[in-house]
Design an enzyme around this catalytic site. Structure first.
Site, PDB file in Angstrom:
ATOM      1  N   PHE A 112       0.818  -1.220   0.000  1.00 30.25           N
ATOM      2  CA  PHE A 112       0.000   0.000   0.000  1.00 30.25           C
ATOM      3  C   PHE A 112       0.850   1.268   0.000  1.00 30.25           C
ATOM      4  O   PHE A 112       0.360   2.345  -0.346  1.00 30.25           O
ATOM      5  CB  PHE A 112      -0.979  -0.004   1.182  1.00 30.25           C
ATOM      6  CG  PHE A 112      -0.525   0.743   2.397  1.00 30.25           C
ATOM      7  CD1 PHE A 112       0.245   0.140   3.367  1.00 30.25           C
ATOM      8  CD2 PHE A 112      -0.870   2.084   2.568  1.00 30.25           C
ATOM      9  CE1 PHE A 112       0.666   0.842   4.491  1.00 30.25           C
ATOM     10  CE2 PHE A 112      -0.457   2.791   3.683  1.00 30.25           C
ATOM     11  CZ  PHE A 112       0.320   2.172   4.651  1.00 30.25           C
ATOM     12  N   LYS A 113       2.118   1.152   0.342  1.00 31.36           N
ATOM     13  CA  LYS A 113       2.992   2.323   0.359  1.00 31.36           C
ATOM     14  C   LYS A 113       3.035   3.023  -1.007  1.00 31.36           C
ATOM     15  O   LYS A 113       3.270   4.221  -1.081  1.00 31.36           O
ATOM     16  CB  LYS A 113       4.420   1.934   0.761  1.00 31.36           C
ATOM     17  CG  LYS A 113       4.549   1.200   2.081  1.00 31.36           C
ATOM     18  CD  LYS A 113       4.150   2.056   3.259  1.00 31.36           C
ATOM     19  CE  LYS A 113       4.606   1.512   4.603  1.00 31.36           C
ATOM     20  NZ  LYS A 113       3.944   0.252   5.024  1.00 31.36           N
ATOM     21  N   ASP A 114       2.812   2.250  -2.074  1.00 30.98           N
ATOM     22  CA  ASP A 114       2.815   2.862  -3.411  1.00 30.98           C
ATOM     23  C   ASP A 114       1.738   3.936  -3.558  1.00 30.98           C
ATOM     24  O   ASP A 114       1.910   4.874  -4.322  1.00 30.98           O
ATOM     25  CB  ASP A 114       2.562   1.797  -4.489  1.00 30.98           C
ATOM     26  CG  ASP A 114       3.752   0.866  -4.684  1.00 30.98           C
ATOM     27  OD1 ASP A 114       4.893   1.315  -4.538  1.00 30.98           O
ATOM     28  OD2 ASP A 114       3.512  -0.322  -4.978  1.00 30.98           O
ATOM     29  N   LEU A 117       3.605   6.790  -2.140  1.00 28.40           N
ATOM     30  CA  LEU A 117       4.973   7.029  -2.607  1.00 28.40           C
ATOM     31  C   LEU A 117       5.090   7.146  -4.117  1.00 28.40           C
ATOM     32  O   LEU A 117       6.151   7.501  -4.634  1.00 28.40           O
ATOM     33  CB  LEU A 117       5.910   5.959  -2.054  1.00 28.40           C
ATOM     34  CG  LEU A 117       6.315   6.285  -0.611  1.00 28.40           C
ATOM     35  CD1 LEU A 117       6.913   5.069   0.088  1.00 28.40           C
ATOM     36  CD2 LEU A 117       7.292   7.464  -0.568  1.00 28.40           C
TER      37      LEU A 117
END
Ligand SMILES: *Cc1c(COP(=O)(O)O)cnc(C)c1O
Length: 495
Positions: A112-114, A117
């Site tokens: 989920f960091k995408d 980011l």
């Protein structure tokens, strides 16, 4: 709209300055001075919009120094079909009439960091221009596994930036490690820290607050910035998918007008669930915020009792992105719930620093308990949950998502509230092949890449293509560092 620090509300920054700096000099986190409200009509209008359009609607409320055209271009680039393998970007899968999974892992690194980011580098690069910055931003990242890769992928070859990632040597999965050490790009570097995630994060924070190092780097043409979830440019893009999931559920008739949806979020640094809290404050139809922890249950205790105590054993678990004892973003919640009392926040943070513990006031605790519910899930229950959802509902989930699925069951059993709920799914099962294979009754055999093939064969669920291709990539980064030597590593790289 101005931004201030959780530890000093008299500070005033533009959004571009807050995003450029990442962390306030006083050690506090940046916050908008108020949360804009979304009217029911605005939310309704978003039902027919694409994810990218929703992102522009929401982010433009906070980023007055960025034009809508700019934000539109950023959203189109960040969430493009080349980057995300699902046209919905953050698709919702219904597991039963009242239980839905919000899949936040369709981006380039399968976590989920995408979601944030892929956006942050655009915001940061624009902020350098807007603030007339001529120096190069050096992004320092401490990672429990997923942030590192997502930040590397987001910032690779972005002009005027360099990125250094520190990961705990034995604290990430094989796939996560392989993703990072094979990173491409001319402005990237990756180091293993001999310690756990908190050691890496403490090291990065220490470097940030070291005036001597900052001065030395400035002379060399660099300033430090952060891609950790303490950066406002990370939190804001996450607010988008919480409004978005409400729009989708209402549009598809899964949430009735006037009804609210509970959200269960697998939590580590508290950035993801904090974004859900902001979406709720802005007017999205969100009910209880359910905070799911693994065996490292410091947040469960805090949200139930008001005592935050990091003096406890640190466990390495099969959900490593949640192996955290200091949840940095909690500071933003404390600021909000103490009605912007910066002295109160300073005092909590001072106690945390000195004694590793603080207890919030009864007023704050009462608000916490009204908004949140918290539970934790051990290793066996994590495995059991993966197995049950796979065999009974044909849904394959990763270890972090399983923690949330289990804690939602706890919540429903204890509260009797069986209303509509979303399990926030934060990683592809293919990032954590070993435990997922064991959970479904297979014996993992081989190295990281072989495990991907094995899981695909066993389940028939297609692996994200970027993970499947990892095997053919050259390892570029093999250096490791003692936790006390991180300063030197930074100075050596930026020489
Ligand atoms: C980072 C991460 C989390 C924890 O999110 P926070 O914002 O740090 O609370 C949960 N699951 C996965 C897969 C992650 O990468």
């Amino acid at each position: 709209m101005h931004y201030l620090s959780t530890r000093d509300r008299t500070l005033h920054f533009t959004a571009a300055e807050a995003i450029k700096q990442g962390l306030s000099r006083d050690g506090g986190l940046f916050l908008p001075e108020m949360l804009p409200a979304l009217s029911a009509r605005q939310i309704k209008a978003m039902e027919s919009m694409s994810y990218q359009e929703r992102a522009v609607e929401i982010m433009s409320l906070f980023l007055e120094d960025y034009s809508r055209e700019e934000l539109r271009a950023f959203a189109d680039a960040a969430y493009s079909p080349e980057k995300f393998d699902d046209p919905a970007v953050a698709p919702v899968r219904s597991l039963d009439a009242a239980t839905h999974s919000l899949e936040l892992w369709h981006g380039p690194t399968s976590a989920f960091k995408d979601m944030a980011l892929q956006m942050l580098p655009h915001l940061l690069y624009a902020s350098l221009k807007k603030t007339g910055e001529e120096k190069t931003a050096c992004i320092l990242v401490a990672t429990s596994g997923d942030t590192g890769k997502a930040a590397l992928e987001g910032f690779r070859d972005v002009d005027h930036t360099k990125i250094m990632v520190f990961y705990p040597k034995d604290g990430v999965s094989e796939i996560q490690k392989l993703q990072m050490v094979t990173q491409e790009g001319s402005n990237v570097s990756v180091y293993a820290v001999l310690g756990n995630f908190d050691d890496a994060q403490t090291g990065v924070k220490r470097i940030f607050s070291d005036e001597a190092i900052r001065a030395q780097l400035l002379e060399r043409g660099y300033f430090l910035s952060s891609a950790n979830s303490i950066n406002w440019g990370r939190v804001l893009p996450q607010v988008v998918y919480y409004v978005s999931v409400c729009c989708d559920l209402v549009r598809d008739g899964k949430l009735k007008e006037g009804e609210k949806v509970n959200l269960c979020v697998p939590t580590g640094n508290f950035g993801n669930i904090l974004s859900a809290y902001y979406a709720k404050c802005m007017g999205a139809p969100i009910g209880r915020l359910i905070c799911a922890s693994n065996r490292n249950d410091v947040l469960t205790e805090f949200l139930r009792t008001g005592v935050y105590d990091r003096n406890r054993p640190f466990y390495t678990t099969m959900s490593p992105s949640m192996d955290i004892l200091i949840s940095s973003n909690l500071e933003r919640l404390l600021y909000a719930l103490s009605d912007g009392n910066d002295a109160e926040v300073r005092s909590y943070m001072k106690q945390l620093n000195a004694e590793g513990r603080y207890q919030v006031s009864d007023t704050v605790l009462a608000k916490v308990r009204k908004l949140f519910w918290a539970g934790s899930c051990g290793e066996e229950d994590t495995m059991d949950t993966i197995r049950r959802y796979y065999t009974q509902r044909n849904y394959l989930m990763d270890t972090h998502t399983a923690v949330a699925a289990h804690v939602l069951e706890q919540y429903r059993a204890e509260s009797g509230d069986g209303g509509p709920a979303v399990i926030v799914s934060t990683a592809s099962p293919y990032k954590f092949c070993s435990p997922v294979l064991r959970a479904i009754g297979a014996v993992p055999a081989g190295d990281g890449v072989e495990l991907i093939a094995q899981l695909q064969e066993a389940t028939g669920v297609k692996a994200p293509w970027r993970l499947a291709e990892l095997g053919g990539k050259a390892v570029r980064f093999t250096e490791s560092t003692e936790k006390h030597a991180m300063e030197q590593v930074v100075l050596d790289y930026l020489n």
